[in-house]
Write an enzyme that holds these catalytic residues in place. Structure first.
Site, PDB file in Angstrom:
ATOM      1  CB  SER A  81      38.466  14.258   8.383  1.00  0.00           C
ATOM      2  OG  SER A  81      38.984  14.099   9.689  1.00  0.00           O
ATOM      3  CE  LYS A 129      42.037  12.653  11.826  1.00  0.00           C
ATOM      4  NZ  LYS A 129      42.476  13.080  10.489  1.00  0.00           N
ATOM      5  CB  VAL A 187      48.224  22.871  26.935  1.00  0.00           C
ATOM      6  CG1 VAL A 187      48.219  21.898  25.763  1.00  0.00           C
ATOM      7  CG2 VAL A 187      49.123  24.053  26.634  1.00  0.00           C
ATOM      8  CG  ASP A 188      44.825  19.846  24.845  1.00  0.00           C
ATOM      9  OD1 ASP A 188      44.130  20.546  24.077  1.00  0.00           O
ATOM     10  OD2 ASP A 188      45.862  19.273  24.481  1.00  0.00           O
ATOM     11  CD  GLU A 212      38.755  13.432  17.112  1.00  0.00           C
ATOM     12  OE1 GLU A 212      39.590  13.615  17.973  1.00  0.00           O
ATOM     13  OE2 GLU A 212      38.943  13.760  15.919  1.00  0.00           O
ATOM     14  CG  MET A 263      47.487  20.608  14.750  1.00  0.00           C
ATOM     15  SD  MET A 263      46.614  19.636  16.009  1.00  0.00           S
ATOM     16  CE  MET A 263      47.978  18.719  16.710  1.00  0.00           C
ATOM     17  CG  HIS A 313      43.100  16.501  23.154  1.00  0.00           C
ATOM     18  ND1 HIS A 313      44.209  17.085  22.557  1.00  0.00           N
ATOM     19  CD2 HIS A 313      43.570  15.467  23.902  1.00  0.00           C
ATOM     20  CE1 HIS A 313      45.289  16.437  22.941  1.00  0.00           C
ATOM     21  NE2 HIS A 313      44.930  15.446  23.749  1.00  0.00           N
TER      22      HIS A 313
END
Ligand code: GAR
Length: 222
Positions: free
Chosen positions: A42, A201, A174-175, A204, A120, A139
């Site tokens: 999306s 989302k 990581v992130d 985002e 991912m 994220h």
């Protein structure tokens, strides 16, 4: 802006922290962008919408997933963009071998900016070192809170009343890379992982295209 600064903007250039910023793109010469996805895409769809409404300084010319089955691949195909599923190969060093296959596609398409949108898999330091500064992720939490693959679950378990999303440059952790943008999103008392994910989302889908506009216009200093 001084002329030598302008010249610098037009080519990839070193910034702090080992990051190399992309050249500044323009609507007439947009950054060739690859989007890496793992699922429904999306976020990819919202980015393609953003890029199709008017010329931007970035244009998606390649979509990659680690699965040939990822639903999001349809968004790339529907937009007439080169879209490839690259399954993880068998054997030892499969993570690196997989990244080498991805790297080959990126080079073949002359990609200048790599956008992780629901991708991912954790990338190795070797891959990151090639793209550091030109590799961006979104994220679904307010980093540094709740990094990793279960951000919504972790936020709900922690009982926070505000979460959100973060656009950041990818580094070797990581992130943990340099944060470009964040937006806050309320967490409601009856939220499930699903309802929180959907609310985040929606934000985002506005924030990521905006951040990519700024990055490809050379608006960030990092
Ligand atoms: C997005 O919410 C994104 O933030 C998240 O995956 C979702 C992808 O949705 N990414 C991560 O969790 C990365 N650790 P989409 O496939 O519908 O775009």
């Amino acid at each position: 802006m001084l002329p030598n600064h302008e010249a610098l903007r037009l080519t990839p250039h070193a910034m702090g922290g080992g990051y190399v910023a992309p050249r500044a793109g323009s609507p007439s010469d947009p950054l060739r962008t690859a989007v890496l996805i793992s699922g429904g895409g999306s976020g990819l769809a919202s980015l393609l919408r953003h890029q199709s409404t008017k010329p931007r300084s970035h244009r998606t010319t390649l979509v990659i997933s680690e699965s040939t089955e990822a639903g999001g691949l349809d968004h790339g195909r529907a937009a007439g963009i080169k879209t490839v599923g690259i399954p993880i190969p068998e054997g030892p060093s499969r993570r690196r071998e997989h990244e080498k296959l991805i790297q080959r596609e990126l080079e073949a398409e002359g990609i200048e900016l790599v956008v992780l949108s629901g991708y991912m898999r954790i990338l190795t330091p070797e891959f990151v070192s090639v793209w550091k500064g030109r590799l961006v992720n979104i994220h679904p939490s307010l980093l540094p809170d709740f990094p990793g693959a279960h951000a919504h679950r972790d936020a709900l378990e922690a009982g926070v009343t505000v979460s959100g999303c973060t656009v950041h440059l990818v580094d070797e952790g990581v992130d943990s890379g340099h944060i470009l943008e964040q937006r806050r999103v309320p967490v409601l008392s009856d939220d499930t992982e699903k309802t929180l994910q959907e609310r985040i989302k929606a934000v985002e889908h506005e924030l990521y295209p905006l951040a990519l506009d700024r990055l490809s216009n050379g608006d960030y200093s990092f």
